[in-house]
Design an enzyme around this catalytic site. Sequence first.
Site, PDB file in Angstrom:
ATOM      1  N   GLY A  37       6.531   7.878   7.850  1.00 29.54           N
ATOM      2  CA  GLY A  37       6.428   6.681   8.687  1.00 29.54           C
ATOM      3  C   GLY A  37       5.307   5.771   8.187  1.00 29.54           C
ATOM      4  N   TYR A 147      19.349  20.277   5.078  1.00 28.45           N
ATOM      5  CA  TYR A 147      19.132  19.216   6.075  1.00 28.45           C
ATOM      6  C   TYR A 147      20.232  19.256   7.140  1.00 28.45           C
ATOM      7  CZ  TYR A 147      18.846  14.462   7.996  1.00 28.45           C
ATOM      8  OH  TYR A 147      18.772  13.379   8.834  1.00 28.45           O
ATOM      9  N   GLY A 276      28.780  15.328  -6.220  1.00 26.47           N
ATOM     10  CA  GLY A 276      28.794  15.728  -4.816  1.00 26.47           C
ATOM     11  C   GLY A 276      28.979  14.585  -3.845  1.00 26.47           C
TER      12      GLY A 276
END
Length: 311
Positions: A37, A147, A276
């Site tokens: 961030g 993830y 992919g």
Amino acid sequence: MAHVLVTGAAGFIGSHTVDRLLAADHTVTGLDNFRTGRRANLAAALASPHFAFHELDVAAPGALATLVGTVRPDAIIHLAALVSVQESMTNPDLNYSLNIHATHLVAEAARLHAVRRLVFASSAAIYGDATDFPIRESTEKKPISPYGSAKLASEAILLGHGAAFGLTVRCQRYFNVFGPRQDPASPYSGVISIFDRRYREGQGVTIYGEGQQTRDFISVHDVARANVLAATAPGVSSGVANICTGRATSLLDVVGVFARHFPAAPAVIHGTPRTGDIIHSLGAPEHAAAALGFRAEVSVDTGLGELIHAG
Ligand code: UD2
């Protein structure tokens, strides 16, 4: 009005969510550890008397629970995460810590301090390489990255806590989010953020493949609105929902919009398709409409125009 605690408040989706909460007159406590961030994303929010910011790592033992016990929010929007699929492949341990263990700490902080509602940043990555479109919430979940698995595991952790301890949990399965403040730094950053930067710099862009691949691109403004609804709308019950538009946009269409705004830009280069890469992704938006009253409103054309004219 509600008091909402936002983790990952200085991130791309977090900062827009904070801005939207404040615009709707809610009180906001924002947390971020600035791993990905940026303080600059909170420039507007930091000027508001209804916003308090704490530099804090959600994964640090005890830190979040202590803060939640002190500020006693009505709802938590948990957006802090390891956000890069690529990084989850190179560092699965960190992915586990930031995307699974941290979620458990958030669930526990909510339980210990009787927070009524928890909204979670899930992802279309939980579906993996789907073949039937549009992707519905009931579509088989076959994550193909740490993830994606972590987002799926986190949904289960939160929904279990919700059912056991009377907490309303909303899992928001974001599709391809785009808009101002998205970081274009990595080759694996969202394609629109990369294209935006390159067109601004007067450089050409590379499309991996023919450009006929499609994504369900959703504006960060719509995503922020979906988060505010999930955290504050009355009569919401626990569940999961795709946060998407239900419209497929090809990369050629995206480039077509940029080319209109940057007529002098070099021609597009076509490279070999990414290993992919998925060809298509498209979500079914009906469930979010029924559960949250959410429908995406910003078209890709409008959203790209805004992005191009921002900053
Ligand atoms: C998302 C994830 C990715 C992986 C994938 C699994 C993000 C940013 N990426 O990728 O890590 O989990 O979902 O479904 O969350 N492209 C170009 N030129 C560029 C950059 C990208 O042609 O300079 C193409 C890319 O090959 C793909 C499309 O643009 O076909 C969208 O790429 P993306 O990385 O923005 O999003 P996606 O859904 O492929």
